[in-house]
Design a protein around this motif. Structure first.
Motif, PDB file in Angstrom:
ATOM      1  N   GLU A 143     116.240  81.563  48.928  1.00 33.65           N
ATOM      2  CA  GLU A 143     117.394  82.346  48.303  1.00 33.65           C
ATOM      3  C   GLU A 143     117.047  83.414  47.447  1.00 33.65           C
ATOM      4  O   GLU A 143     117.283  84.471  47.138  1.00 33.65           O
ATOM      5  CB  GLU A 143     118.411  81.358  47.986  1.00 33.65           C
ATOM      6  CG  GLU A 143     119.792  82.070  47.316  1.00 33.65           C
ATOM      7  CD  GLU A 143     120.638  82.536  48.403  1.00 33.65           C
ATOM      8  OE1 GLU A 143     121.510  83.599  47.956  1.00 33.65           O
ATOM      9  OE2 GLU A 143     120.709  82.108  49.580  1.00 33.65           O
ATOM     10  N   GLY A 159     117.145  73.129  52.426  1.00 33.69           N
ATOM     11  CA  GLY A 159     117.265  74.102  51.351  1.00 33.69           C
ATOM     12  C   GLY A 159     117.455  73.150  50.110  1.00 33.69           C
ATOM     13  O   GLY A 159     117.041  73.683  48.956  1.00 33.69           O
ATOM     14  N   GLN A 219     123.522  76.170  50.544  1.00 33.99           N
ATOM     15  CA  GLN A 219     122.888  76.389  49.393  1.00 33.99           C
ATOM     16  C   GLN A 219     123.522  75.714  48.123  1.00 33.99           C
ATOM     17  O   GLN A 219     124.719  75.692  47.731  1.00 33.99           O
ATOM     18  CB  GLN A 219     122.921  77.817  48.874  1.00 33.99           C
ATOM     19  CG  GLN A 219     122.553  78.418  47.778  1.00 33.99           C
ATOM     20  CD  GLN A 219     120.805  78.042  47.275  1.00 33.99           C
ATOM     21  OE1 GLN A 219     120.425  77.073  46.509  1.00 33.99           O
ATOM     22  NE2 GLN A 219     120.152  78.603  48.119  1.00 33.99           N
TER      23      GLN A 219
END
Length: 287
Positions: free
Chosen positions: A66, A96, A24
Motif C-alpha cells: 500500500e 496484507g 488493509q
C-alpha cells in the motif's frame, strides 16, 4: 487467469488499474514518509514490486504494498511492476496484515482490527489464528482485548501517544472510568509503570460512596463524560487526604456541580480534655 498472466509472474501494470485492498489493516499513513518514498522511487525506481490479484478483465486488487502504491501515485508513475497472485479473500487479508506487522509499526488498534478480520475470514479459533500469524495465543488475545475500548477511547490513545500497554492498563478499570484515566495518562505523559500505579490507585478507591452525579440523573453523553472527569479529580484528592466533598443538583434545566475543598488540612482529633475548635470553612467552587 490467462496463460500469459500466470500466478507468480511479474507484470508491468498501469497504476490506474490497481485498486486498494479492502482488507488493509492500516488506517493512517504518514504523508512525510510517503513523500520521501516517492522521491526514492523517482531516483532509483520501485525496487520491490507490489503484489496483486486479478479481479476483472483489466482490474487488479492490491494484496501487499500500500505504501509503495501510494508513493508511485504521488510520483505520477503510469506503470509499475507487480507480482500476480491467485490468493483468495482470506489469504489476501492475512498477507496484507503480515506485511504490515513485519515491515512497519502498526497502530495497536489497527493491528487488533486486522487480526479480528482474518479470524473472521479464516473462520478459525484464536489459537489457530495465533499459530498461523506467528504469535503466542496470549499475545493475540491481549491485542484483541484492546477493541473493548470505545472508538473515542482508542482515538484518545492514538492522539495522546499512548502505547498498547497503557491501553491494557486502562482496561482493568470499569468502562465508565477508562476515559478519565487515559486522559490523565496522556496529559501527564505517564510511563507505563506510572499508568499502572494510577489504575491501582483508582481501583483501590472506595466503591461504596459514588459521586452525587453517578446516580440515575439523566445527562447527554458529553455532559456525563465531563462530570465523570470532575468526580475522578475529586476521588484523587480524597485519596491524597484532602477531604473534598461534592454535591450535584438539577434545577431549571441546569446542572449545578459543587466541589468543597478545605483550605487547610483536616485538624487532628482533639484531646477530650481540651475544647474543640471548629475547622476553617471550606471554599465552594461552582461549575
Amino acid at each position: 487467469m490467462s496463460k500469459k498472466e500466470k500466478a507468480g509472474k511479474i507484470l508491468m501494470l498501469p497504476v490506474s488499474q490497481i485498486e486498494p485492498s479492502p482488507y488493509q489493516a492500516r488506517t493512517a499513513f504518514d504523508d512525510t514518509e510517503i513523500a520521501a518514498l516517492a522521491v526514492s522511487i523517482l531516483q532509483n525506481g520501485l525496487l520491490q514490486p507490489v503484489t496483486v490479484r486479478k479481479i476483472g478483465m483489466h482490474r487488479y486488487q492490491l494484496i501487499a504494498g500500500e505504501r509503495r502504491l501510494r508513493a508511485c501515485r504521488l510520483a505520477k508513475l503510469e506503470k509499475i511492476p507487480a507480482i500476480l497472485s491467485s490468493y483468495d479473500d482470506s489469504e489476501s487479508a492475512a498477507l496484507g496484515l503480515l506485511e504490515n506487522l513485519q515491515r512497519s509499526q502498526l497502530d495497536p488498534f489497527d493491528t487488533a482490527r486486522g487480526i479480528r478480520e482474518v479470524i473472521r475470514l479464516w473462520d478459525c479459533t484464536q489459537a489457530e489464528a495465533a499459530r498461523r500469524l506467528g504469535l503466542s495465543q496470549p499475545a493475540l488475545a491481549n491485542k484483541l482485548r484492546l477493541l473493548a475500548l470505545t472508538p473515542a477511547q482508542q482515538q484518545l490513545c492514538t492522539a495522546g501517544g499512548l502505547t498498547e500497554r497503557h491501553a491494557r492498563a486502562a482496561l482493568r478499570l470499569p468502562e465508565s472510568r477508562r476515559t478519565a484515566a487515559l486522559e490523565k495518562m496522556a496529559r501527564d505523559k505517564m510511563s507505563v509503570r506510572e499508568a499502572d500505579r494510577l489504575v491501582d490507585t483508582m481501583l483501590a478507591a472506595p466503591k461504596d460512596a459514588p459521586g452525587p452525579c453517578r446516580r440515575t440523573m439523566p445527562m447527554v453523553g458529553d455532559v456525563r463524560l465531563f462530570v465523570n472527569t470532575l468526580q475522578h479529580a475529586v476521588d484523587l484528592m480524597t485519596q491524597k487526604g484532602i477531604q473534598a466533598v461534592t454535591s450535584c443538583d438539577q434545577t431549571d434545566g441546569y446542572l449545578e456541580y459543587t466541589v468543597r475543598i478545605p483550605l487547610s488540612p483536616a485538624p487532628p482529633v482533639p484531646d477530650t480534655t481540651e475544647a474543640c475548635h471548629a475547622p476553617e470553612m471550606p471554599e465552594e467552587i461552582h461549575v
